[in-house]
Write a protein that holds these residues in place. Sequence first.
Motif, PDB file in Angstrom:
ATOM      1  N   ARG A  70       0.825  -1.210   0.000  1.00  0.00           N
ATOM      2  CA  ARG A  70       0.000   0.000   0.000  1.00  0.00           C
ATOM      3  C   ARG A  70       0.855   1.255   0.000  1.00  0.00           C
ATOM      4  O   ARG A  70       0.544   2.236  -0.671  1.00  0.00           O
ATOM      5  N   ARG A  71       1.964   1.218   0.717  1.00  0.00           N
ATOM      6  CA  ARG A  71       2.840   2.399   0.834  1.00  0.00           C
ATOM      7  C   ARG A  71       3.856   2.483  -0.298  1.00  0.00           C
ATOM      8  O   ARG A  71       4.637   3.430  -0.362  1.00  0.00           O
ATOM      9  N   GLY A  72       3.877   1.498  -1.187  1.00  0.00           N
ATOM     10  CA  GLY A  72       4.802   1.529  -2.304  1.00  0.00           C
ATOM     11  C   GLY A  72       6.227   1.156  -1.947  1.00  0.00           C
ATOM     12  O   GLY A  72       7.155   1.414  -2.726  1.00  0.00           O
ATOM     13  N   LEU A  73       6.419   0.519  -0.791  1.00  0.00           N
ATOM     14  CA  LEU A  73       7.758   0.100  -0.384  1.00  0.00           C
ATOM     15  C   LEU A  73       8.171  -1.195  -1.090  1.00  0.00           C
ATOM     16  O   LEU A  73       9.357  -1.475  -1.250  1.00  0.00           O
ATOM     17  N   LEU A  74       7.184  -1.981  -1.501  1.00  0.00           N
ATOM     18  CA  LEU A  74       7.398  -3.196  -2.273  1.00  0.00           C
ATOM     19  C   LEU A  74       6.370  -3.231  -3.401  1.00  0.00           C
ATOM     20  O   LEU A  74       5.333  -2.565  -3.322  1.00  0.00           O
ATOM     21  N   VAL A  75       6.659  -4.011  -4.437  1.00  0.00           N
ATOM     22  CA  VAL A  75       5.684  -4.244  -5.501  1.00  0.00           C
ATOM     23  C   VAL A  75       5.508  -5.747  -5.669  1.00  0.00           C
ATOM     24  O   VAL A  75       6.432  -6.535  -5.415  1.00  0.00           O
ATOM     25  N   GLU A  76       4.310  -6.142  -6.085  1.00  0.00           N
ATOM     26  CA  GLU A  76       4.062  -7.540  -6.393  1.00  0.00           C
ATOM     27  C   GLU A  76       4.411  -7.814  -7.844  1.00  0.00           C
ATOM     28  O   GLU A  76       4.066  -7.028  -8.732  1.00  0.00           O
ATOM     29  N   LEU A  77       5.110  -8.907  -8.097  1.00  0.00           N
ATOM     30  CA  LEU A  77       5.368  -9.364  -9.460  1.00  0.00           C
ATOM     31  C   LEU A  77       4.358 -10.453  -9.791  1.00  0.00           C
ATOM     32  O   LEU A  77       4.211 -11.428  -9.039  1.00  0.00           O
ATOM     33  N   ASP A  78       3.665 -10.287 -10.901  1.00  0.00           N
ATOM     34  CA  ASP A  78       2.638 -11.237 -11.323  1.00  0.00           C
ATOM     35  C   ASP A  78       3.300 -12.360 -12.124  1.00  0.00           C
ATOM     36  O   ASP A  78       3.552 -12.228 -13.320  1.00  0.00           O
ATOM     37  N   VAL A  79       3.596 -13.455 -11.424  1.00  0.00           N
ATOM     38  CA  VAL A  79       4.278 -14.603 -12.042  1.00  0.00           C
ATOM     39  C   VAL A  79       3.360 -15.815 -11.914  1.00  0.00           C
ATOM     40  O   VAL A  79       3.339 -16.478 -10.869  1.00  0.00           O
ATOM     41  N   PRO A  80       2.553 -16.136 -12.938  1.00  0.00           N
ATOM     42  CA  PRO A  80       1.615 -17.255 -12.831  1.00  0.00           C
ATOM     43  C   PRO A  80       2.265 -18.558 -12.371  1.00  0.00           C
ATOM     44  O   PRO A  80       1.663 -19.319 -11.601  1.00  0.00           O
ATOM     45  N   ALA A  81       3.490 -18.830 -12.807  1.00  0.00           N
ATOM     46  CA  ALA A  81       4.150 -20.089 -12.451  1.00  0.00           C
ATOM     47  C   ALA A  81       4.503 -20.165 -10.966  1.00  0.00           C
ATOM     48  O   ALA A  81       4.776 -21.261 -10.454  1.00  0.00           O
ATOM     49  N   MET A  82       4.516 -19.024 -10.290  1.00  0.00           N
ATOM     50  CA  MET A  82       4.867 -19.011  -8.867  1.00  0.00           C
ATOM     51  C   MET A  82       3.640 -18.878  -7.972  1.00  0.00           C
ATOM     52  O   MET A  82       3.779 -18.800  -6.746  1.00  0.00           O
ATOM     53  N   ARG A  83       2.448 -18.847  -8.570  1.00  0.00           N
ATOM     54  CA  ARG A  83       1.244 -18.674  -7.755  1.00  0.00           C
ATOM     55  C   ARG A  83       0.987 -19.911  -6.904  1.00  0.00           C
ATOM     56  O   ARG A  83       1.018 -21.039  -7.386  1.00  0.00           O
ATOM     57  N   THR A  84       0.712 -19.670  -5.657  1.00  0.00           N
ATOM     58  CA  THR A  84       0.394 -20.760  -4.743  1.00  0.00           C
ATOM     59  C   THR A  84      -0.265 -20.178  -3.508  1.00  0.00           C
ATOM     60  O   THR A  84      -0.322 -18.961  -3.327  1.00  0.00           O
ATOM     61  N   ALA A  85      -0.770 -21.047  -2.662  1.00  0.00           N
ATOM     62  CA  ALA A  85      -1.356 -20.634  -1.389  1.00  0.00           C
ATOM     63  C   ALA A  85      -0.912 -21.622  -0.323  1.00  0.00           C
ATOM     64  O   ALA A  85      -0.585 -22.776  -0.619  1.00  0.00           O
ATOM     65  N   ILE A  86      -0.878 -21.167   0.906  1.00  0.00           N
ATOM     66  CA  ILE A  86      -0.477 -22.041   2.007  1.00  0.00           C
ATOM     67  C   ILE A  86      -1.656 -22.232   2.949  1.00  0.00           C
ATOM     68  O   ILE A  86      -2.457 -21.315   3.148  1.00  0.00           O
ATOM     69  N   PRO A  87      -1.789 -23.431   3.521  1.00  0.00           N
ATOM     70  CA  PRO A  87      -2.938 -23.698   4.396  1.00  0.00           C
ATOM     71  C   PRO A  87      -2.789 -23.030   5.762  1.00  0.00           C
ATOM     72  O   PRO A  87      -1.693 -22.935   6.311  1.00  0.00           O
ATOM     73  N   ILE A  88      -3.909 -22.568   6.271  1.00  0.00           N
ATOM     74  CA  ILE A  88      -4.001 -22.112   7.653  1.00  0.00           C
ATOM     75  C   ILE A  88      -4.676 -23.230   8.436  1.00  0.00           C
ATOM     76  O   ILE A  88      -5.700 -23.770   8.011  1.00  0.00           O
ATOM     77  N   VAL A  89      -4.106 -23.581   9.562  1.00  0.00           N
ATOM     78  CA  VAL A  89      -4.556 -24.762  10.295  1.00  0.00           C
ATOM     79  C   VAL A  89      -4.815 -24.410  11.755  1.00  0.00           C
ATOM     80  O   VAL A  89      -4.008 -23.714  12.386  1.00  0.00           O
ATOM     81  N   ALA A  90      -5.960 -24.867  12.273  1.00  0.00           N
ATOM     82  CA  ALA A  90      -6.252 -24.757  13.708  1.00  0.00           C
ATOM     83  C   ALA A  90      -5.866 -26.067  14.369  1.00  0.00           C
ATOM     84  O   ALA A  90      -6.167 -27.146  13.839  1.00  0.00           O
ATOM     85  N   VAL A  91      -5.185 -25.996  15.496  1.00  0.00           N
ATOM     86  CA  VAL A  91      -4.754 -27.218  16.191  1.00  0.00           C
ATOM     87  C   VAL A  91      -5.231 -27.202  17.636  1.00  0.00           C
ATOM     88  O   VAL A  91      -5.362 -26.150  18.255  1.00  0.00           O
ATOM     89  N   HIS A  92      -5.524 -28.388  18.141  1.00  0.00           N
ATOM     90  CA  HIS A  92      -5.814 -28.562  19.564  1.00  0.00           C
ATOM     91  C   HIS A  92      -5.313 -29.931  19.985  1.00  0.00           C
ATOM     92  O   HIS A  92      -5.047 -30.804  19.147  1.00  0.00           O
ATOM     93  N   ARG A  93      -5.172 -30.133  21.263  1.00  0.00           N
ATOM     94  CA  ARG A  93      -4.634 -31.411  21.742  1.00  0.00           C
ATOM     95  C   ARG A  93      -5.656 -32.524  21.545  1.00  0.00           C
ATOM     96  O   ARG A  93      -6.841 -32.363  21.838  1.00  0.00           O
ATOM     97  N   ARG A  94      -5.183 -33.652  21.046  1.00  0.00           N
ATOM     98  CA  ARG A  94      -6.065 -34.764  20.700  1.00  0.00           C
ATOM     99  C   ARG A  94      -6.877 -35.235  21.900  1.00  0.00           C
ATOM    100  O   ARG A  94      -8.075 -35.522  21.787  1.00  0.00           O
ATOM    101  N   ASN A  95      -6.264 -35.345  23.045  1.00  0.00           N
ATOM    102  CA  ASN A  95      -6.964 -35.825  24.235  1.00  0.00           C
ATOM    103  C   ASN A  95      -7.222 -34.705  25.236  1.00  0.00           C
ATOM    104  O   ASN A  95      -7.546 -34.971  26.391  1.00  0.00           O
ATOM    105  N   GLY A  96      -7.083 -33.469  24.791  1.00  0.00           N
ATOM    106  CA  GLY A  96      -7.282 -32.345  25.687  1.00  0.00           C
ATOM    107  C   GLY A  96      -8.756 -31.989  25.831  1.00  0.00           C
ATOM    108  O   GLY A  96      -9.577 -32.280  24.963  1.00  0.00           O
ATOM    109  N   TYR A  97      -9.089 -31.333  26.941  1.00  0.00           N
ATOM    110  CA  TYR A  97     -10.461 -30.905  27.182  1.00  0.00           C
ATOM    111  C   TYR A  97     -10.749 -29.623  26.410  1.00  0.00           C
ATOM    112  O   TYR A  97      -9.944 -28.686  26.429  1.00  0.00           O
ATOM    113  N   LEU A  98     -11.877 -29.590  25.711  1.00  0.00           N
ATOM    114  CA  LEU A  98     -12.319 -28.393  25.007  1.00  0.00           C
ATOM    115  C   LEU A  98     -13.615 -27.911  25.638  1.00  0.00           C
ATOM    116  O   LEU A  98     -14.638 -28.608  25.595  1.00  0.00           O
ATOM    117  N   SER A  99     -13.581 -26.743  26.234  1.00  0.00           N
ATOM    118  CA  SER A  99     -14.763 -26.175  26.868  1.00  0.00           C
ATOM    119  C   SER A  99     -15.774 -25.766  25.802  1.00  0.00           C
ATOM    120  O   SER A  99     -15.442 -25.686  24.605  1.00  0.00           O
TER     121      SER A  99
END
Length: 317
Positions: free
Chosen positions: A254-283
Amino acid sequence: MDIDEISTFVAIAELGSFTRAAQRLHRTQPAISRRLSLLEHELGTPVFERIRGNARLTEAGRAFLPYAEAALAALRDGRAAVRGLRAGLHGSVSLALVGTLADTHIVDALRRFQRRAKDVRLELRTASSSEVTNLVRRGEATVGLRYFTGDVAELVSLEAGSEAMLVVAEPYHALAGRRIRDASLLANQRWIGFPPSRGERDSSGHVLMRQLVRAGLDGSEVVVIDSLTAQKRLAQAGFGLALVPASSVRDELRRGLLVELDVPAMRTAIPIVAVHRRNGYLSPAALALLELLTAEARRPAARRQRIAPPRRLVQVR
């Protein structure tokens, strides 16, 4: 062996010092030493080496640590379970998350949770993805939000959406403002990235290497920088290109300190994951929070079916 002895051992292991452990536990150093001596006597072996005022785990100490952490986490779960019997959507929920996620759809989920559960105190702390996993595993956080799925048998991982990765460069990069369909135009460019995380099958470092191979740029020079802030500053200074989460560079773009390069071959996304303990108590409050955090991943299915359970990424038998 009692809880005080186990708490003392875990505090020393985490802080690496008898003095700092005594300060955290509000005990004198002799009291800390006595508790540890009782523990070592029962185990029949030393659990720390004392080296110039510091405490280093012995092989026996390293073997005992995960069980001690699990015992303390189970005790916290027991207390939470009793409180949950009468609390409903009351009490508190601790959430550890990667800092950049505070600028994604996750914020909307947290806002909806606070409106829905006005009597719940949401305790937030930020950490790296691996630190988030450890905080949840040790029971210091009820729920965690991180990038990628950590390979930890004690945790359950739930999809919580994804985030686009952007190629960013200095403001006046020669290829800025155009679509770079031929990735070979970047063949002589240096890249800045994280190292692949040890013990994890996927991480930001793995993603960069994988995308470079897919784009035919696997011969590119990659400079490993273990700091997102430093990566952005180096890219801004023209030291190289970086592949980073979109939320982490929103302000710089937004401030123009960096620019995005549009490179279709490099397009990807990373997963966001919620974790909790398998045997833990969830209120009830923790379950309500998980429901909102994972809603983004369920949204396409929700149009066809009103309620769909969170899809688990990892099932360790």
